[in-house]
Motif scaffolding. Structure first.
Motif, PDB file in Angstrom:
ATOM      1  N   LEU A 255      16.397  29.948  -1.903  1.00  0.00           N
ATOM      2  CA  LEU A 255      16.814  30.594  -0.656  1.00  0.00           C
ATOM      3  C   LEU A 255      17.622  29.639   0.214  1.00  0.00           C
ATOM      4  O   LEU A 255      18.583  30.046   0.872  1.00  0.00           O
ATOM      5  CB  LEU A 255      15.588  31.110   0.103  1.00  0.00           C
ATOM      6  CG  LEU A 255      15.025  32.446  -0.431  1.00  0.00           C
ATOM      7  CD1 LEU A 255      13.617  32.697   0.076  1.00  0.00           C
ATOM      8  CD2 LEU A 255      15.930  33.612  -0.076  1.00  0.00           C
ATOM      9  N   ALA A 256      17.245  28.342   0.156  1.00  0.00           N
ATOM     10  CA  ALA A 256      17.968  27.359   0.963  1.00  0.00           C
ATOM     11  C   ALA A 256      19.428  27.240   0.534  1.00  0.00           C
ATOM     12  O   ALA A 256      20.302  26.964   1.350  1.00  0.00           O
ATOM     13  CB  ALA A 256      17.282  25.995   0.841  1.00  0.00           C
ATOM     14  N   GLY A 257      19.693  27.465  -0.750  1.00  0.00           N
ATOM     15  CA  GLY A 257      21.058  27.317  -1.249  1.00  0.00           C
ATOM     16  C   GLY A 257      21.923  28.548  -1.074  1.00  0.00           C
ATOM     17  O   GLY A 257      23.122  28.511  -1.362  1.00  0.00           O
TER      18      GLY A 257
ATOM     19  N   THR B  39       9.427  26.351 -10.017  1.00  0.00           N
ATOM     20  CA  THR B  39       8.499  26.190  -8.886  1.00  0.00           C
ATOM     21  C   THR B  39       7.895  27.538  -8.509  1.00  0.00           C
ATOM     22  O   THR B  39       6.676  27.663  -8.319  1.00  0.00           O
ATOM     23  CB  THR B  39       9.249  25.583  -7.676  1.00  0.00           C
ATOM     24  OG1 THR B  39       9.903  24.404  -8.109  1.00  0.00           O
ATOM     25  CG2 THR B  39       8.309  25.244  -6.546  1.00  0.00           C
ATOM     26  N   ALA B  40       8.767  28.558  -8.411  1.00  0.00           N
ATOM     27  CA  ALA B  40       8.266  29.886  -8.014  1.00  0.00           C
ATOM     28  C   ALA B  40       7.330  30.454  -9.067  1.00  0.00           C
ATOM     29  O   ALA B  40       6.298  31.059  -8.738  1.00  0.00           O
ATOM     30  CB  ALA B  40       9.455  30.825  -7.789  1.00  0.00           C
ATOM     31  N   LEU B  41       7.663  30.223 -10.339  1.00  0.00           N
ATOM     32  CA  LEU B  41       6.794  30.703 -11.414  1.00  0.00           C
ATOM     33  C   LEU B  41       5.418  30.044 -11.310  1.00  0.00           C
ATOM     34  O   LEU B  41       4.390  30.718 -11.420  1.00  0.00           O
ATOM     35  CB  LEU B  41       7.413  30.387 -12.784  1.00  0.00           C
ATOM     36  CG  LEU B  41       6.452  30.540 -13.957  1.00  0.00           C
ATOM     37  CD1 LEU B  41       6.221  32.007 -14.293  1.00  0.00           C
ATOM     38  CD2 LEU B  41       6.947  29.806 -15.189  1.00  0.00           C
TER      39      LEU B  41
ATOM     40  N   LEU C 129      10.239  37.321  -3.664  1.00  0.00           N
ATOM     41  CA  LEU C 129       9.180  38.187  -4.195  1.00  0.00           C
ATOM     42  C   LEU C 129       7.841  37.447  -4.236  1.00  0.00           C
ATOM     43  O   LEU C 129       6.791  38.027  -3.945  1.00  0.00           O
ATOM     44  CB  LEU C 129       9.543  38.663  -5.606  1.00  0.00           C
ATOM     45  CG  LEU C 129      10.667  39.699  -5.675  1.00  0.00           C
ATOM     46  CD1 LEU C 129      11.224  39.800  -7.086  1.00  0.00           C
ATOM     47  CD2 LEU C 129      10.169  41.062  -5.209  1.00  0.00           C
ATOM     48  N   VAL C 130       7.900  36.152  -4.614  1.00  0.00           N
ATOM     49  CA  VAL C 130       6.656  35.369  -4.674  1.00  0.00           C
ATOM     50  C   VAL C 130       6.130  35.093  -3.259  1.00  0.00           C
ATOM     51  O   VAL C 130       4.938  34.920  -3.049  1.00  0.00           O
ATOM     52  CB  VAL C 130       6.895  34.060  -5.478  1.00  0.00           C
ATOM     53  CG1 VAL C 130       5.692  33.134  -5.423  1.00  0.00           C
ATOM     54  CG2 VAL C 130       7.225  34.382  -6.929  1.00  0.00           C
ATOM     55  N   GLY C 131       7.062  35.082  -2.297  1.00  0.00           N
ATOM     56  CA  GLY C 131       6.634  34.981  -0.910  1.00  0.00           C
ATOM     57  C   GLY C 131       6.695  33.588  -0.319  1.00  0.00           C
ATOM     58  O   GLY C 131       5.793  33.173   0.402  1.00  0.00           O
ATOM     59  N   TYR C 132       7.730  32.844  -0.654  1.00  0.00           N
ATOM     60  CA  TYR C 132       7.903  31.557   0.013  1.00  0.00           C
ATOM     61  C   TYR C 132       9.381  31.194  -0.032  1.00  0.00           C
ATOM     62  O   TYR C 132      10.136  31.711  -0.868  1.00  0.00           O
ATOM     63  CB  TYR C 132       7.042  30.465  -0.652  1.00  0.00           C
ATOM     64  CG  TYR C 132       7.700  29.775  -1.793  1.00  0.00           C
ATOM     65  CD1 TYR C 132       7.838  30.416  -3.012  1.00  0.00           C
ATOM     66  CD2 TYR C 132       8.211  28.489  -1.654  1.00  0.00           C
ATOM     67  CE1 TYR C 132       8.465  29.801  -4.066  1.00  0.00           C
ATOM     68  CE2 TYR C 132       8.838  27.867  -2.710  1.00  0.00           C
ATOM     69  CZ  TYR C 132       8.967  28.524  -3.903  1.00  0.00           C
ATOM     70  OH  TYR C 132       9.605  27.908  -4.938  1.00  0.00           O
TER      71      TYR C 132
ATOM     72  N   ARG D  84      20.993  32.658  -7.184  1.00  0.00           N
ATOM     73  CA  ARG D  84      20.718  33.932  -6.522  1.00  0.00           C
ATOM     74  C   ARG D  84      19.424  34.552  -7.081  1.00  0.00           C
ATOM     75  O   ARG D  84      18.568  35.027  -6.320  1.00  0.00           O
ATOM     76  CB  ARG D  84      21.904  34.878  -6.733  1.00  0.00           C
ATOM     77  CG  ARG D  84      21.669  36.339  -6.399  1.00  0.00           C
ATOM     78  CD  ARG D  84      21.692  36.562  -4.909  1.00  0.00           C
ATOM     79  NE  ARG D  84      21.272  37.889  -4.559  1.00  0.00           N
ATOM     80  CZ  ARG D  84      21.994  38.746  -3.858  1.00  0.00           C
ATOM     81  NH1 ARG D  84      23.188  38.417  -3.453  1.00  0.00           N
ATOM     82  NH2 ARG D  84      21.517  39.926  -3.547  1.00  0.00           N
ATOM     83  N   GLY D  85      19.302  34.523  -8.404  1.00  0.00           N
ATOM     84  CA  GLY D  85      18.093  35.055  -9.044  1.00  0.00           C
ATOM     85  C   GLY D  85      16.861  34.280  -8.594  1.00  0.00           C
ATOM     86  O   GLY D  85      15.801  34.861  -8.335  1.00  0.00           O
ATOM     87  N   ALA D  86      17.011  32.945  -8.506  1.00  0.00           N
ATOM     88  CA  ALA D  86      15.890  32.110  -8.073  1.00  0.00           C
ATOM     89  C   ALA D  86      15.490  32.470  -6.641  1.00  0.00           C
ATOM     90  O   ALA D  86      14.294  32.564  -6.318  1.00  0.00           O
ATOM     91  CB  ALA D  86      16.278  30.642  -8.159  1.00  0.00           C
TER      92      ALA D  86
END
Lengths: 278, 207
Positions: free
Chosen positions: A245-247, A75-77, A237-240, A229-231
């Motif tokens: 982050l929720a996990g 999703t972030a990509l 970094l992508v800004g959302y 953690r990496g996600a």
């Protein structure tokens, strides 16, 4: 006090405590700040440095067990890539339904949000049997490697994006691979990235992450995201704020609980040893 | 001949592929390698068929001889036949086939993986004991990495994630390189033994 009991806590109690500790933060998030590692920073920067409109090959090589760790990376990509008007070509080699379905769902969600069109800005080729042989064919002929159709069985000729992407060798600028085993990053590295000298990045489940470090140091992987953690770092970094982050709060509580039980077990072990000597 | 022929085929194929890889035979060599890739793909599909046949033979044997827990073999056979039928009728990406796969196979897979997390926790609790120096190093690294992989680590000990990165980058990389090199050399040795016909366990005839 019977210290030995600390070594033999009923496993049902242990499981119940772990479950509770991981569930509570999901309902009541704390939102602890997440420090960004150098590896995640490199992944973000490699994509950021691509010229606008580049083609990124995304292979979501995951099974259902590890998918919650790796899905947020896709999703972030998609968010970062579409922001730069990059095109995405999706595949999945690890599992015949999980990877292709998830890569479709996660890119599609972002694509709809950002006004990107299937077949024009992105496509999902999906799963093909025998990853090694297919990758070798994809290198010079994407259409042949894909068998001329996308994941749904629609002819590639009908998609404008496929007029631009005829071979990985000439038309793809970056490989982004999520990985939980084989086929995974090592297969892509051996058959595509190294022979073509294409930059390869992506993310691995946390259990595999220790095994990719030496490839990052040798420069064969351009950074790599490690687990949830990496996600989460990449999302930051992508800004959302997404699922990564929720996990993080649940992961924090889970890890702390295990550490507390390790300490308790060791206190029990030492005290019973001491008692035995006396 | 029944045993020599497979060994000869394997040796000839391996030598051919290696020669094509290491010696430049020009366009003819490139075409030959491309053709070999297609052959690999076709052979792979046959391996799946062989797997399915073996699967049926094994479980059919369990059911017909009513071996212990034979009922699970019935479930396996019914699942195999049903999935094949649905996929043949409905197509690989058909609605029913996808429904079955996503809502049964994938859910079971996810559940087993989730259970693994609990087992890992209980295994760590029961076995991570500070018995000697080696166990101490292992325990310290595990705790440090667990703290480093979660934001709470940095909240309790600022800079903890950097320590975790260092462990992964330096001692872990050094160990992994050794393991990879050892495994690589081992794979070469095993391959050479197979090519020379010294290793024959894969033919079912022992070494």
């Amino acid at each position: 006090m019977n210290w030995d009991k600390l070594q033999h806590i009923d496993l049902r109690i242990l499981y119940a405590i772990i479950l509770l500790c991981m569930m509570i933060p999901m309902f009541k998030p704390v939102g602890l700040p997440v420090a960004v590692s150098d590896n995640s920073e490199t992944v973000y920067q490699v994509i950021e440095d691509l010229p606008d409109g580049s083609v990124i090959w995304v292979s979501h090589d995951t099974g259902s067990g590890n998918a919650p760790e790796l899905n947020p990376m896709i999703t972030a990509l998609a968010k970062q890539a579409f922001r730069k008007n990059c095109k995405l070509v999706g595949t999945a080699f690890f599992n015949e339904t999980v990877g292709p379905t998830l890569v479709y769902e996660h890119i599609d969600e972002v694509a709809q949000e950002m006004g990107k069109e299937y077949g024009v800005d992105w496509i999902n080729i999906g799963y093909r049997l025998n990853a090694e042989a297919t990758m070798k064919i994809l290198v010079d002929d994407v259409w042949a490697g894909a068998g001329g159709v996308d994941w749904s069985g629609d002819p590639l000729a009908g998609f404008p994006i496929m007029q631009e992407v005829k071979s990985i060798r000439h038309d793809v600028d970056l490989l982004f691979v999520t990985t939980v085993g084989s086929p995974g990053y090592a297969t892509w590295m051996q058959y595509v990235a190294e022979p073509l000298k294409k930059p390869l990045t992506g993310g691995a489940s946390l259990t595999m992450y220790s095994g990719v470090q030496h490839y990052i140091r040798s420069g064969q992987l351009k950074g790599f995201l490690g687990g949830l953690r990496g996600a989460a770092e990449y999302e930051q970094l992508v800004g959302y704020a997404g699922q990564g982050l929720a996990g993080m709060d649940a992961q924090s509580m889970g890890h702390i609980t295990v550490i507390i039980f390790l300490i308790l077990g060791n206190i029990g072990y030492f005290m019973s040893q001491k008692k035995g000597k006396q | 001949m029944k045993r020599q022929l497979p060994i000869l085929i394997v040796a000839a194929t391996a030598i051919f592929v290696m020669a094509m890889k290491f010696v430049n035979f020009g366009p003819a060599g490139a075409a030959a390698i491309k053709e070999a890739d297609v052959w690999i793909q076709v052979t792979y599909e046959f391996a799946f068929l062989l797997g399915a046949i073996n699967f049926v033979r094994l479980h059919y044997g369990n059911v017909s001889r009513q071996r212990p827990k034979w009922i699970y073999s019935v479930v396996s056979l019914v699942a195999l036949v049903l999935t094949c039928l649905v996929t043949l009728i409905d197509g690989v990406n058909g609605t029913i086939a996808m429904f079955l796969y996503q809502n049964i196979a994938n859910r079971i897979d996810s559940a087993i993986y989730a259970l693994l997390g609990f087992y890992v926790c209980s295994a760590a609790y029961r076995s991570f004991k500070l018995k000697n120096l080696e166990a101490g190093i292992l325990l310290a690294s595990a705790v440090l990495l667990m703290l480093a992989q979660a934001p709470i680590g940095d909240a309790i000990f600022p800079g903890m994630s950097k320590w975790g990165e260092w462990i992964l980058n330096v001692p872990n990389s050094a160990g992994m390189r050794g393991i990879r090199l050892g495994a690589g050399i081992g794979a070469y040795a095993a391959s050479i033994r197979v090519i020379l016909g010294l290793e024959r366990s894969w033919t079912g005839s022992g070494t």
